[in-house]
Design a protein around this motif. Structure first.
Motif, PDB file in Angstrom:
ATOM      1  N   CYS A  30      -8.504  34.519  11.780  1.00  0.00           N
ATOM      2  CA  CYS A  30      -8.643  33.053  11.475  1.00  0.00           C
ATOM      3  C   CYS A  30     -10.110  32.706  11.538  1.00  0.00           C
ATOM      4  CB  CYS A  30      -7.650  32.337  12.573  1.00  0.00           C
ATOM      5  SG  CYS A  30      -8.431  32.472  14.321  1.00  0.00           S
ATOM      6  N   ALA A  31     -10.895  33.120  12.137  1.00  0.00           N
ATOM      7  CA  ALA A  31     -12.137  32.737  12.196  1.00  0.00           C
ATOM      8  C   ALA A  31     -12.851  32.436  10.901  1.00  0.00           C
ATOM      9  CB  ALA A  31     -13.082  33.668  13.022  1.00  0.00           C
ATOM     10  N   ALA A  32     -12.340  33.008   9.978  1.00  0.00           N
ATOM     11  CA  ALA A  32     -13.126  33.139   8.624  1.00  0.00           C
ATOM     12  C   ALA A  32     -12.344  32.081   7.582  1.00  0.00           C
ATOM     13  CB  ALA A  32     -13.183  34.302   7.989  1.00  0.00           C
ATOM     14  N   TRP A  33     -10.988  31.677   8.217  1.00  0.00           N
ATOM     15  CA  TRP A  33     -10.344  30.980   7.382  1.00  0.00           C
ATOM     16  C   TRP A  33     -10.653  29.476   7.235  1.00  0.00           C
ATOM     17  CZ3 TRP A  33      -4.984  31.504  10.622  1.00  0.00           C
ATOM     18  CH2 TRP A  33      -4.413  32.733  10.489  1.00  0.00           C
ATOM     19  N   THR A  34     -10.165  28.916   6.159  1.00  0.00           N
ATOM     20  CA  THR A  34     -10.538  27.376   5.690  1.00  0.00           C
ATOM     21  C   THR A  34      -9.117  26.568   6.000  1.00  0.00           C
ATOM     22  OG1 THR A  34     -12.245  27.824   4.332  1.00  0.00           O
ATOM     23  CG2 THR A  34     -11.502  25.590   4.252  1.00  0.00           C
ATOM     24  N   VAL A  35      -8.836  25.897   7.071  1.00  0.00           N
ATOM     25  CA  VAL A  35      -7.814  25.367   7.355  1.00  0.00           C
ATOM     26  C   VAL A  35      -7.715  23.958   7.269  1.00  0.00           C
ATOM     27  CG1 VAL A  35      -6.181  24.981   9.372  1.00  0.00           C
ATOM     28  CG2 VAL A  35      -7.478  27.128   9.433  1.00  0.00           C
ATOM     29  N   THR A  36      -6.690  23.619   6.214  1.00  0.00           N
ATOM     30  CA  THR A  36      -6.713  22.347   5.601  1.00  0.00           C
ATOM     31  C   THR A  36      -5.479  21.723   6.830  1.00  0.00           C
ATOM     32  OG1 THR A  36      -4.686  22.941   4.479  1.00  0.00           O
ATOM     33  CG2 THR A  36      -6.590  22.813   3.132  1.00  0.00           C
ATOM     34  N   SER A  37      -5.538  20.385   6.581  1.00  0.00           N
ATOM     35  CA  SER A  37      -4.586  19.455   7.465  1.00  0.00           C
ATOM     36  C   SER A  37      -3.221  20.135   7.291  1.00  0.00           C
ATOM     37  CB  SER A  37      -4.662  18.006   7.642  1.00  0.00           C
ATOM     38  OG  SER A  37      -4.457  17.840   6.251  1.00  0.00           O
ATOM     39  N   LYS A  38      -2.792  20.535   6.201  1.00  0.00           N
ATOM     40  CA  LYS A  38      -1.526  20.994   5.785  1.00  0.00           C
ATOM     41  C   LYS A  38      -1.155  22.215   6.445  1.00  0.00           C
ATOM     42  CE  LYS A  38       1.779  21.898   2.018  1.00  0.00           C
ATOM     43  NZ  LYS A  38       1.898  22.171   0.506  1.00  0.00           N
ATOM     44  N   LEU A  39      -2.090  23.072   6.315  1.00  0.00           N
ATOM     45  CA  LEU A  39      -1.919  24.446   6.862  1.00  0.00           C
ATOM     46  C   LEU A  39      -1.824  24.664   8.032  1.00  0.00           C
ATOM     47  CD1 LEU A  39      -1.686  27.459   6.367  1.00  0.00           C
ATOM     48  CD2 LEU A  39      -4.139  27.669   6.368  1.00  0.00           C
ATOM     49  N   ALA A  40      -2.663  23.585   8.911  1.00  0.00           N
ATOM     50  CA  ALA A  40      -2.624  23.361  10.341  1.00  0.00           C
ATOM     51  C   ALA A  40      -1.350  22.918  10.725  1.00  0.00           C
ATOM     52  CB  ALA A  40      -3.714  22.459  11.097  1.00  0.00           C
ATOM     53  N   LYS A  41      -0.651  22.037  10.038  1.00  0.00           N
ATOM     54  CA  LYS A  41       0.643  21.525  10.509  1.00  0.00           C
ATOM     55  C   LYS A  41       2.028  22.655  10.494  1.00  0.00           C
ATOM     56  CE  LYS A  41       3.867  17.898   9.479  1.00  0.00           C
ATOM     57  NZ  LYS A  41       4.030  16.490   8.738  1.00  0.00           N
ATOM     58  N   GLU A  42       1.651  23.411   9.274  1.00  0.00           N
ATOM     59  CA  GLU A  42       2.602  24.467   9.132  1.00  0.00           C
ATOM     60  C   GLU A  42       2.338  25.489  10.240  1.00  0.00           C
ATOM     61  OE1 GLU A  42       2.195  25.922   5.055  1.00  0.00           O
ATOM     62  OE2 GLU A  42       2.581  23.992   4.101  1.00  0.00           O
ATOM     63  N   LEU A  43       1.244  25.769  10.367  1.00  0.00           N
ATOM     64  CA  LEU A  43       0.938  26.821  11.506  1.00  0.00           C
ATOM     65  C   LEU A  43       1.475  26.601  12.893  1.00  0.00           C
ATOM     66  CD1 LEU A  43      -2.656  28.089  10.429  1.00  0.00           C
ATOM     67  CD2 LEU A  43      -0.567  29.449  10.365  1.00  0.00           C
ATOM     68  N   ASP A  44       1.144  25.134  13.165  1.00  0.00           N
ATOM     69  CA  ASP A  44       1.514  24.651  14.394  1.00  0.00           C
ATOM     70  C   ASP A  44       3.234  24.822  14.497  1.00  0.00           C
ATOM     71  OD1 ASP A  44      -0.990  24.258  15.378  1.00  0.00           O
ATOM     72  OD2 ASP A  44      -1.166  22.177  14.893  1.00  0.00           O
ATOM     73  N   GLY A  45       3.834  24.238  13.491  1.00  0.00           N
ATOM     74  CA  GLY A  45       5.168  24.043  13.275  1.00  0.00           C
ATOM     75  C   GLY A  45       5.979  25.567  13.702  1.00  0.00           C
ATOM     76  N   CYS A  46       5.341  26.857  13.013  1.00  0.00           N
ATOM     77  CA  CYS A  46       5.697  28.027  12.892  1.00  0.00           C
ATOM     78  C   CYS A  46       5.541  28.342  14.665  1.00  0.00           C
ATOM     79  CB  CYS A  46       4.994  28.847  12.155  1.00  0.00           C
ATOM     80  SG  CYS A  46       5.404  30.759  12.304  1.00  0.00           S
ATOM     81  N   TYR A  47       4.430  28.229  15.093  1.00  0.00           N
ATOM     82  CA  TYR A  47       4.113  28.614  16.570  1.00  0.00           C
ATOM     83  C   TYR A  47       5.156  27.904  17.408  1.00  0.00           C
ATOM     84  CZ  TYR A  47       0.919  29.425  20.699  1.00  0.00           C
ATOM     85  OH  TYR A  47       0.528  29.715  21.881  1.00  0.00           O
ATOM     86  N   TYR A 120     -15.947  25.980   3.719  1.00  0.00           N
ATOM     87  CA  TYR A 120     -16.204  26.375   5.341  1.00  0.00           C
ATOM     88  C   TYR A 120     -17.104  25.456   6.017  1.00  0.00           C
ATOM     89  CZ  TYR A 120     -16.357  29.586   9.112  1.00  0.00           C
ATOM     90  OH  TYR A 120     -16.578  30.090  10.568  1.00  0.00           O
ATOM     91  N   ILE A 121     -18.205  25.151   5.182  1.00  0.00           N
ATOM     92  CA  ILE A 121     -19.083  24.120   5.989  1.00  0.00           C
ATOM     93  C   ILE A 121     -18.313  22.747   6.018  1.00  0.00           C
ATOM     94  CG2 ILE A 121     -20.396  23.403   3.849  1.00  0.00           C
ATOM     95  CD1 ILE A 121     -21.925  23.890   7.023  1.00  0.00           C
ATOM     96  N   ASP A 122     -17.628  22.325   4.996  1.00  0.00           N
ATOM     97  CA  ASP A 122     -16.975  21.103   5.172  1.00  0.00           C
ATOM     98  C   ASP A 122     -16.272  21.046   6.374  1.00  0.00           C
ATOM     99  OD1 ASP A 122     -18.183  20.161   2.921  1.00  0.00           O
ATOM    100  OD2 ASP A 122     -16.359  20.543   1.751  1.00  0.00           O
ATOM    101  N   MET A 123     -15.408  22.257   6.533  1.00  0.00           N
ATOM    102  CA  MET A 123     -14.427  22.292   7.716  1.00  0.00           C
ATOM    103  C   MET A 123     -15.320  22.400   9.092  1.00  0.00           C
ATOM    104  SD  MET A 123     -12.324  25.662   9.054  1.00  0.00           S
ATOM    105  CE  MET A 123     -13.943  26.322   9.436  1.00  0.00           C
ATOM    106  N   LEU A 124     -16.464  23.156   9.177  1.00  0.00           N
ATOM    107  CA  LEU A 124     -17.082  22.823  10.321  1.00  0.00           C
ATOM    108  C   LEU A 124     -17.852  21.420  10.737  1.00  0.00           C
ATOM    109  CD1 LEU A 124     -19.346  26.138  10.124  1.00  0.00           C
ATOM    110  CD2 LEU A 124     -17.679  25.630  11.711  1.00  0.00           C
TER     111      LEU A 124
END
Length: 156
Positions: A30-47, A120-124
């Motif tokens: 996950c350290a190399a992923w670029t996580v969008t808000s949509k993906l974060a929401k999906e990951l949090d929902g699954c978790y 990646y830089i945008d995400m950081l």
């Protein structure tokens, strides 16, 4: 895993097992992923669904996520922390070519029309609240960067 979750083992043991197995698989790379808000929401929902399963809490029981999570952070928060720590670690490691890629921004070609893809830089920048020059300065000092990554956002 269902046998373990439904067993009479202690909640602490189940949570440690959950962290060691389910979380480690979900967070691999996950350290190399670029996580969008949509993906974060999906990951949090699954978790959240996996946590409910581990704690034997049916969704009809109307337990809030705050009660369900307890002292556990959301998966997206763990990802964000790992990503920022990873970026700082590799930026400081000047012997590796990846140290030059942490802040790489393409200067050729054009972005596609519409909303630009999150780099990646945008995400950081988004995760730390810092601009590139401030981020570079913060990454050079491990203690400062660590404080930023743990806190989640840089306070101005």
């Amino acid at each position: 895993m269902a046998n373990i979750w439904k067993s009479s083992l202690s909640a602490r043991f189940k949570q440690r097992r959950f962290t060691a197995t389910v979380e480690s698989v979900r967070l691999y790379g996950c350290a190399a992923w670029t996580v969008t808000s949509k993906l974060a929401k999906e990951l949090d929902g699954c978790y959240t669904r996996l946590l409910r399963s581990m704690r034997n809490v049916h969704w009809k029981q109307h337990m809030t996520n705050k009660e369900l999570y307890g002292d556990l952070p959301k998966l997206s928060d763990k990802i964000r922390e790992r990503q920022t720590r990873f970026a700082g670690h590799f930026y400081r490691n000047k012997t590796e070519p990846v140290s030059q890629l942490v802040h790489w921004i393409p200067k050729h070609g054009k972005r596609k029309q519409g909303r630009p893809a999150l780099t990646y830089i945008d995400m950081l920048k988004q995760d730390t609240g810092l601009e590139t020059t401030d981020m570079t300065t913060a990454m050079q000092d491990r203690k400062i960067w660590r404080a930023i990554t743990v806190r989640g956002h840089h306070s101005t």
